[in-house]
Design a protein around this motif. Structure first.
Motif, PDB file in Angstrom:
ATOM      1  N   TYR A 123     -45.192 -35.892 -12.094  1.00 37.46           N
ATOM      2  CA  TYR A 123     -47.085 -35.964 -12.334  1.00 37.46           C
ATOM      3  C   TYR A 123     -48.164 -35.349 -10.965  1.00 37.46           C
ATOM      4  CZ  TYR A 123     -46.790 -40.198 -15.138  1.00 37.46           C
ATOM      5  OH  TYR A 123     -46.253 -41.427 -16.632  1.00 37.46           O
ATOM      6  N   ARG A 178     -54.513 -39.645 -13.684  1.00 40.13           N
ATOM      7  CA  ARG A 178     -55.381 -39.520 -15.046  1.00 40.13           C
ATOM      8  C   ARG A 178     -55.259 -41.212 -15.569  1.00 40.13           C
ATOM      9  NH1 ARG A 178     -52.272 -34.974 -18.124  1.00 40.13           N
ATOM     10  NH2 ARG A 178     -54.141 -35.098 -19.242  1.00 40.13           N
ATOM     11  N   TRP A 193     -56.928 -43.173 -19.050  1.00 38.38           N
ATOM     12  CA  TRP A 193     -57.205 -43.411 -20.320  1.00 38.38           C
ATOM     13  C   TRP A 193     -57.968 -44.520 -20.570  1.00 38.38           C
ATOM     14  CZ3 TRP A 193     -53.292 -40.508 -18.939  1.00 38.38           C
ATOM     15  CH2 TRP A 193     -52.734 -39.510 -19.327  1.00 38.38           C
ATOM     16  N   GLU A 212     -59.875 -39.432 -22.372  1.00 41.27           N
ATOM     17  CA  GLU A 212     -58.992 -39.474 -20.911  1.00 41.27           C
ATOM     18  C   GLU A 212     -61.052 -39.725 -19.882  1.00 41.27           C
ATOM     19  OE1 GLU A 212     -57.091 -35.981 -19.898  1.00 41.27           O
ATOM     20  OE2 GLU A 212     -56.347 -37.479 -17.585  1.00 41.27           O
ATOM     21  N   ASP A 231     -62.612 -38.783 -16.518  1.00 42.81           N
ATOM     22  CA  ASP A 231     -62.556 -38.234 -14.973  1.00 42.81           C
ATOM     23  C   ASP A 231     -61.506 -38.667 -13.546  1.00 42.81           C
ATOM     24  OD1 ASP A 231     -62.172 -36.250 -13.010  1.00 42.81           O
ATOM     25  OD2 ASP A 231     -63.380 -35.343 -13.914  1.00 42.81           O
ATOM     26  N   HIS A 284     -50.446 -42.899 -13.476  1.00 43.79           N
ATOM     27  CA  HIS A 284     -51.059 -42.371 -14.910  1.00 43.79           C
ATOM     28  C   HIS A 284     -51.236 -44.307 -15.424  1.00 43.79           C
ATOM     29  CE1 HIS A 284     -49.829 -37.816 -16.471  1.00 43.79           C
ATOM     30  NE2 HIS A 284     -50.321 -38.240 -14.996  1.00 43.79           N
TER      31      HIS A 284
END
Ligand code: DP6
Length: 351
Positions: A55, A59, A61, A66, A68, A110
């Motif tokens: 990675y 990030r 979702w 997604e 920011d 993530h």
């Protein structure tokens, strides 16, 4: 080395409302609050978090879309604090002579989060969302910290999230310290304490609210005189009274305080300038109906409460739920009511 953890967290609905911050960045409230955590059967957030050397940035979702992370101070608060605690933990293990400590704090993360309830339910998903995100990060980093410690981190994502770390009846103690280290959630009674009480959610409108909680409470703090009375006199007294009512399983006292606190929260919103009106005509009709329902020979049989929107949450003993739904359905012929069993779950981990 890579790893993934999946957790779920419940929604909570306040009976003594949090409304107002004394510190916007640390999310420190102007008053303590108290909520009931709802069962996860029908309403929950589920979040997976992972790290991997491949990675290249953090990030996230949300329901498949997604976000920011770099633009959200709240997400960054939670990530940086859990990462800081991990790196502190790694250093302490090394100091104790453990030479093979996994340096998890150096990896990017993530995260993917979904709510199992439709946004149409009009429920604050930020509470279960941030509670779940922080809990999952703490498990991913194997942090040796308490649930109250986790609640302090979740608080910096969204205030009400700190209460979703526990099941049952949960207080968010406002604390006094400037750094927020004493502003955290504590469990007043577990989910097994009063299982006879259930919650019904009446979806009055699924439209997005015009004034977010965050900006609404900011304007209230700046302009409402009534808020000062609420935070200095009313809430401290009500916190004591409702905790006593919960301990004694005194539903009439619990319900009366719940309805009065919802009323005062909305009065404070109206006292804000420019005024904020979260209740609509249907919400007001629900208040009128419940008042009529409670004025029979048996006294108070159900309690309404409204957050920053027109949808009602009604708390009532299980024995009254059928009658209550019939009563409401009579006045609203096709009610979009969503009875949900109450309490049984604190946080769950799926690995
Ligand atoms: C009316 O926790 O959503 O639901 O801290 O700015 O994220 P932020 O606000 P939020 O506010 C919730 C307000 C409330 C009352 C409550 O849950 O106590």
């Amino acid at each position: 080395m890579s790893k993934t953890i999946t957790c779920s967290a419940p929604v909570n609905i306040a009976v003594i409302k949090y409304w107002g911050k004394r510190d916007e960045e640390l999310i420190l409230p102007t008053n303590s609050s108290l909520s009931c955590t709802l069962s996860q059967d029908q309403l929950q957030t589920r979040t997976s978090v992972s790290f991997s050397p491949t990675y290249t940035k953090d990030r996230l979702w949300l329901n498949g879309k997604e976000e920011d992370v770099s633009k959200s101070a709240r997400l960054r608060n939670c990530l940086s604090e859990t990462r800081r605690l991990r790196s502190e933990y790694e250093a302490s293990l090394e100091k104790k002579g453990n030479s093979s400590v996994a340096k998890l704090s150096q990896y990017f993360v993530h995260a993917a989060s979904i709510n199992n309830f439709p946004t149409a339910a009009g429920l604050a998903s930020s509470a279960s969302g941030y509670a779940c995100f922080v809990f999952a990060l703490c498990k991913l980093y194997e942090l040796p910290i308490s649930v109250s410690d986790m609640s302090r981190i979740a608080r910096t994502g969204s205030g009400s999230a700190c209460r979703s770390l526990f099941g049952g009846f949960v207080a968010w103690e406002m604390g006094q310290l400037k750094d927020g280290s004493d502003s955290q959630a504590v469990q007043i009674a577990p989910e097994t304490h009063w299982p006879e009480i259930e919650a019904i959610i009446l979806v009055v409108s699924d439209a997005k609210k015009a004034t977010s909680s965050t900006s609404g409470m900011q304007t209230t703090v700046q302009t409402s005189e009534l808020l000062q009375h609420r935070i200095s006199e009313v809430v401290p007294r009500r916190m004591k009274e409702i905790i006593h009512a919960i301990e004694q399983k005194d539903f009439k006292a619990f319900a009366e305080i719940t309805m009065k606190d919802s009323n005062q929260f909305h009065a404070v919103c109206l006292d804000t300038y420019p005024p904020i009106c979260y209740l609509n005509d249907v919400s007001k009709k629900v208040i009128e109906l419940l008042t009529a329902y409670n004025s029979g020979p048996d006294g108070i049989k159900a309690a309404y409460t409204f957050d920053a929107g027109p949808n009602a949450v009604i708390y009532a003993p299980k024995a009254n739920i059928k009658e209550l739904i019939q009563f409401i359905s009579f006045y609203f012929p096709s009610p979009r009511s969503n009875p949900t069993a109450y309490f049984p779950d604190p946080l769950k981990i799926f690995q």
